[in-house]
Write a protein that holds these residues in place. Structure first.
Motif, mmCIF file in Angstrom:
data_model
loop_
_atom_site.group_PDB
_atom_site.id
_atom_site.type_symbol
_atom_site.label_atom_id
_atom_site.label_comp_id
_atom_site.label_asym_id
_atom_site.label_seq_id
_atom_site.Cartn_x
_atom_site.Cartn_y
_atom_site.Cartn_z
ATOM 1 N N VAL A 13 27.172 52.251 40.920
ATOM 2 C CA VAL A 13 27.313 51.740 42.285
ATOM 3 C C VAL A 13 28.376 50.640 42.313
ATOM 4 O O VAL A 13 28.307 49.691 41.528
ATOM 5 N N VAL A 14 29.331 50.787 43.231
ATOM 6 C CA VAL A 14 30.313 49.724 43.448
ATOM 7 C C VAL A 14 30.033 49.077 44.802
ATOM 8 O O VAL A 14 29.844 49.771 45.799
ATOM 9 N N VAL A 15 29.987 47.748 44.803
ATOM 10 C CA VAL A 15 29.822 47.003 46.052
ATOM 11 C C VAL A 15 31.202 46.575 46.528
ATOM 12 O O VAL A 15 32.013 46.100 45.729
ATOM 13 N N VAL A 16 31.454 46.720 47.825
ATOM 14 C CA VAL A 16 32.667 46.164 48.404
ATOM 15 C C VAL A 16 32.288 44.819 49.021
ATOM 16 O O VAL A 16 31.338 44.733 49.808
ATOM 17 N N ARG A 17 33.014 43.776 48.632
ATOM 18 C CA ARG A 17 32.767 42.435 49.188
ATOM 19 C C ARG A 17 34.053 41.992 49.862
ATOM 20 O O ARG A 17 35.132 41.987 49.225
ATOM 21 N N ALA A 18 33.992 41.665 51.137
ATOM 22 C CA ALA A 18 35.176 41.150 51.848
ATOM 23 C C ALA A 18 34.694 40.056 52.779
ATOM 24 O O ALA A 18 33.775 40.269 53.566
ATOM 25 N N VAL A 19 35.279 38.871 52.674
ATOM 26 C CA VAL A 19 34.821 37.748 53.498
ATOM 27 C C VAL A 19 35.990 37.023 54.159
ATOM 28 O O VAL A 19 37.100 36.999 53.637
ATOM 29 N N THR A 20 35.682 36.437 55.311
ATOM 30 C CA THR A 20 36.631 35.526 55.939
ATOM 31 C C THR A 20 36.116 34.107 55.691
ATOM 32 O O THR A 20 34.901 33.901 55.615
ATOM 33 N N SER A 21 37.033 33.173 55.544
ATOM 34 C CA SER A 21 36.632 31.802 55.243
ATOM 35 C C SER A 21 37.825 30.880 55.430
ATOM 36 O O SER A 21 38.977 31.321 55.413
ATOM 37 N N GLU A 22 37.546 29.589 55.636
ATOM 38 C CA GLU A 22 38.621 28.601 55.718
ATOM 39 C C GLU A 22 38.919 28.016 54.347
ATOM 40 O O GLU A 22 40.050 27.734 54.006
ATOM 41 N N ASP A 23 37.869 27.792 53.578
ATOM 42 C CA ASP A 23 38.060 27.077 52.324
ATOM 43 C C ASP A 23 37.135 27.561 51.207
ATOM 44 O O ASP A 23 37.064 26.931 50.156
ATOM 45 N N GLY A 24 36.402 28.644 51.436
ATOM 46 C CA GLY A 24 35.523 29.170 50.390
ATOM 47 C C GLY A 24 34.168 28.475 50.329
ATOM 48 O O GLY A 24 33.277 28.919 49.621
ATOM 49 N N MET A 25 34.004 27.369 51.076
ATOM 50 C CA MET A 25 32.730 26.659 51.027
ATOM 51 C C MET A 25 31.673 27.387 51.849
ATOM 52 O O MET A 25 30.496 27.403 51.504
ATOM 53 N N THR A 26 32.089 27.919 52.976
ATOM 54 C CA THR A 26 31.224 28.820 53.744
ATOM 55 C C THR A 26 32.054 30.071 54.007
ATOM 56 O O THR A 26 33.284 30.021 53.938
ATOM 57 N N ALA A 27 31.380 31.178 54.282
ATOM 58 C CA ALA A 27 32.142 32.414 54.500
ATOM 59 C C ALA A 27 31.327 33.372 55.354
ATOM 60 O O ALA A 27 30.098 33.316 55.373
ATOM 61 N N ASP A 28 32.036 34.243 56.032
ATOM 62 C CA ASP A 28 31.367 35.271 56.835
ATOM 63 C C ASP A 28 31.835 36.620 56.312
ATOM 64 O O ASP A 28 32.989 36.750 55.886
ATOM 65 N N TRP A 29 30.972 37.625 56.352
ATOM 66 C CA TRP A 29 31.422 38.933 55.880
ATOM 67 C C TRP A 29 32.417 39.493 56.883
ATOM 68 O O TRP A 29 32.279 39.297 58.091
ATOM 69 N N ALA A 30 33.434 40.128 56.396
ATOM 70 C CA ALA A 30 34.512 40.604 57.259
ATOM 71 C C ALA A 30 34.072 41.875 57.981
ATOM 72 O O ALA A 30 33.496 42.770 57.371
ATOM 73 N N ARG A 31 34.336 41.895 59.297
ATOM 74 C CA ARG A 31 34.003 43.093 60.090
ATOM 75 C C ARG A 31 35.119 44.117 59.900
ATOM 76 O O ARG A 31 35.999 44.260 60.748
ATOM 77 N N LEU A 32 35.098 44.806 58.776
ATOM 78 C CA LEU A 32 36.162 45.779 58.514
ATOM 79 C C LEU A 32 35.956 47.009 59.389
ATOM 80 O O LEU A 32 34.822 47.433 59.613
ATOM 81 N N PRO A 33 37.063 47.598 59.864
ATOM 82 C CA PRO A 33 36.928 48.816 60.669
ATOM 83 C C PRO A 33 36.273 49.942 59.859
ATOM 84 O O PRO A 33 36.502 50.059 58.648
ATOM 85 N N ASP A 34 35.474 50.770 60.556
ATOM 86 C CA ASP A 34 34.798 51.888 59.892
ATOM 87 C C ASP A 34 35.767 52.749 59.080
ATOM 88 O O ASP A 34 35.452 53.187 57.975
ATOM 89 N N GLU A 35 36.952 52.998 59.663
ATOM 90 C CA GLU A 35 37.893 53.913 58.994
ATOM 91 C C GLU A 35 38.314 53.347 57.633
ATOM 92 O O GLU A 35 38.529 54.084 56.682
ATOM 93 N N VAL A 36 38.460 52.010 57.580
ATOM 94 C CA VAL A 36 38.891 51.402 56.319
ATOM 95 C C VAL A 36 37.767 51.525 55.290
ATOM 96 O O VAL A 36 37.987 51.897 54.130
ATOM 97 N N LEU A 37 36.538 51.239 55.725
ATOM 98 C CA LEU A 37 35.395 51.353 54.806
ATOM 99 C C LEU A 37 35.244 52.791 54.326
ATOM 100 O O LEU A 37 34.996 53.049 53.143
ATOM 101 N N GLU A 38 35.443 53.700 55.249
ATOM 102 C CA GLU A 38 35.297 55.101 54.880
ATOM 103 C C GLU A 38 36.376 55.512 53.870
ATOM 104 O O GLU A 38 36.086 56.203 52.885
ATOM 105 N N ALA A 39 37.595 55.073 54.115
ATOM 106 C CA ALA A 39 38.689 55.421 53.196
ATOM 107 C C ALA A 39 38.397 54.850 51.803
ATOM 108 O O ALA A 39 38.602 55.519 50.783
ATOM 109 N N ILE A 40 37.877 53.615 51.768
ATOM 110 C CA ILE A 40 37.560 53.002 50.474
ATOM 111 C C ILE A 40 36.478 53.822 49.769
ATOM 112 O O ILE A 40 36.613 54.200 48.602
#
Ligand code: XMP
Length: 506
Positions: free
Chosen positions: A450-477
């Motif tokens: 199993v491979v996990v995809v982790r993608a986050v948005t953040s200003e400085d790495g201290m807090t982060a939100d998971w990135a709302r990647l488009p379905d097509e991108v997730l599907e392609a991955i």
């Protein structure tokens, strides 16, 4: 320009905006004595916003003499309330209704600060306190529906206050106000550029190092790479770079470091392929902190061996950035440093440090990198932990598992780049789990990883939100990883923020 820091995040953003306006700025703790402020010969002073209320016991207060020192001063939010609190006649009180978010601003006096701007503007407010009495000598410059004094000035003493935050991007014309303060009120010239920095930095490094020899540890990251490139520009072959390749880097990274430094910049480069040593030390290790410790220790050992082989070295080059310097230097920056880069080198070895970026922000270093001709891929790289892929392989690290993760990780980044999303994301990567799951391929049952995809948005790495990647991108991955990486049957997307999760899995 000196920014007094009453709340670290606000102060850094203001300092960056001033520099984007090509004026040099530095941040000092809020209670820096006037003499020390004057030692920097500032053309102006900005009092930053902060989370406190001026009348709270223990509220951060500046040296009271700063307002009488004849320095043009701009108080922003808390900074403006301080002016009203400290100057005779002024009074700040808790507002009946808090103003928060998008607010209409009516300009009553369009000279200097608001020059060239419309009389009606949208600004970003975030405050619970307001000015209820102007200090002596002040006039109001703007108001909002709920707030009679949203901006004020004493032009004779060149003291200005803004209730809103001109530094945030939600105040679209905020930069114009800041620039009016810099250029019109303080008389600053827009001369702080990265090419001027490169020239000054080169001269300063030459002066510091003289005829000595310097060493730089390259990690593949943009800070150390740019520091090495600048120091090499200054002192040429007096610099040697050591690239300890622990075998835990991402796809093509080692080759890129070698190609860039040895071939393009022609820097004397020692490339130590230490993958076998690191893998041997990591055998059977599954605890994340133990992995970090093993890798850190081994890194220092390899580096010391190489340094000893090189003989007499006087200086160690490091890519320390301004936020790290501020973090250790100002009291309001109550951040907790949880991570260390691989190493701990300076403590163990007696070098003098060359840190050419101690006064730069990350985006400024990227600009220096661009001007020095580093490859785009290296400049745009996401932050990468010192212990590398080892902390993205849950469980034991083996050569096979590293190869698998590297291939999956490259596909993830490839698809993000293709979708034009790589730069919007703070970090994106793959994580390999120590479980097998059932799949089906052709007509046959499979049992794979199993491979996990982790993608986050953040200003400085201290807090982060998971990135709302488009379905097509997730599907392609997902489809590429399962098709192109043998042994992977399942791809999952991590939808946890930090907190409660961390960005990395270990
Ligand atoms: P976490 O996982 O704590 O990560 O949310 C925050 C940021 O720090 C990076 N990170 C590290 N960097 N050595 C490093 O040099 C480490 O041991 C380490 N652990 C996490 C992580 O990639 C993210 O940018």
């Amino acid at each position: 320009m000196v920014v007094l820091d009453f709340g670290a995040q606000y102060a850094q953003l203001i300092a960056r905006r001033i520099r984007e306006s090509r004026v040099y700025s530095l941040i000092l703790p809020y209670d820096t004595p006037l003499e020390q402020i004057l030692a920097h010969a500032p053309q102006g002073l900005v009092l930053s916003g902060g989370p406190a209320s001026v009348y709270e016991p223990g509220a951060p207060l500046p040296d009271p003499r700063i307002m009488e020192a004849g320095i043009p001063t701009l108080g922003i939010c808390y900074g403006m309330q301080l002016m009203a609190h400290l100057l005779p006649g002024g009074r700040t009180a808790a507002a009946d209704q808090r103003e928060y978010g998008r607010t209409r601003l009516f300009v009553d006096d369009g000279a200097d600060l608001f020059a060239g701007l419309e009389p009606r503007l949208i600004c970003w407010m975030s405050h619970g306190d307001s000015i209820v009495a102007l200090p002596e000598g002040f006039v109001p410059l703007a108001h909002t529906d709920r707030n009679a004094v949203a901006a004020m000035a004493d032009r004779r003493r060149r003291l200005y206050g803004l209730q809103f935050h001109p530094e945030v991007s939600h105040t679209p014309w905020g930069l114009e106000v800041l620039r009016n303060f810099l250029y019109q009120v303080c008389g600053c010239q827009p001369t702080w550029t990265m090419s001027s920095f490169i020239d000054r930095g080169t001269a300063a490094i030459r002066e510091q190092v003289g005829g000595g020899r310097a060493l730089c540890a390259l990690s593949g990251g943009v800070d150390s790479a740019t520091a090495a490139a600048l120091v090499h520009r200054a002192i040429g072959d007096q610099l040697t770079c050591v690239f300890v390749d622990h075998g835990l880097l991402r796809q093509d990274e080692p080759e890129q470091v070698v190609r860039t430094f040895r071939d393009t910049f022609q820097v004397p480069l020692v490339h130590v392929d230490a993958a076998d040593r690191f893998l041997a030390r990591l055998r059977g290790v599954t605890d994340p902190e133990r992995k970090r410790k093993v890798i850190g220790e081994e890194f220092v050992r390899v580096f010391e061996e190489e340094a000893a082989r090189l003989g007499e070295i006087d200086f160690l080059v490091q890519g320390t950035l301004y936020p790290d310097v501020i973090e250790s230097g100002t009291r309001t920056a109550a951040r907790i440093k949880t991570h260390h880069n691989v190493g701990g080198l300076p403590e163990r070895m007696r070098f003098r440090l060359v840190e050419p970026f101690r006064e730069l922000f990350k985006d400024e270093v990227r600009e220096v990198a661009r001007q020095l001709g580093l490859p785009d891929r290296m400049i745009a790289r996401h932050p990468f932990p010192g212990p590398g892929l080892a902390i993205r392989i849950v469980g034991e690290v083996t050569r096979e598992r590293l190869d698998l993760l590297r291939a999956a990780d490259a596909i993830i980044l490839d698809e993000l780049r293709a979708a034009g999303l790589a730069l919007e994301i703070w970090q994106a990567f793959g994580v390999l789990l120590p479980v097998h799951t059932v799949g089906v391929m052709g007509d046959a049952r499979t049992y794979g990883q199993v491979v996990v995809v982790r993608a986050v948005t953040s200003e400085d790495g201290m807090t982060a939100d998971w990135a709302r990647l488009p379905d097509e991108v997730l599907e392609a991955i997902a489809s590429r990883v399962t098709r192109e990486v043998p042994g992977v049957t399942r791809v999952v997307y991590d939808i946890t923020s930090k907190p409660p999760a961390t960005i990395e899995w270990e």
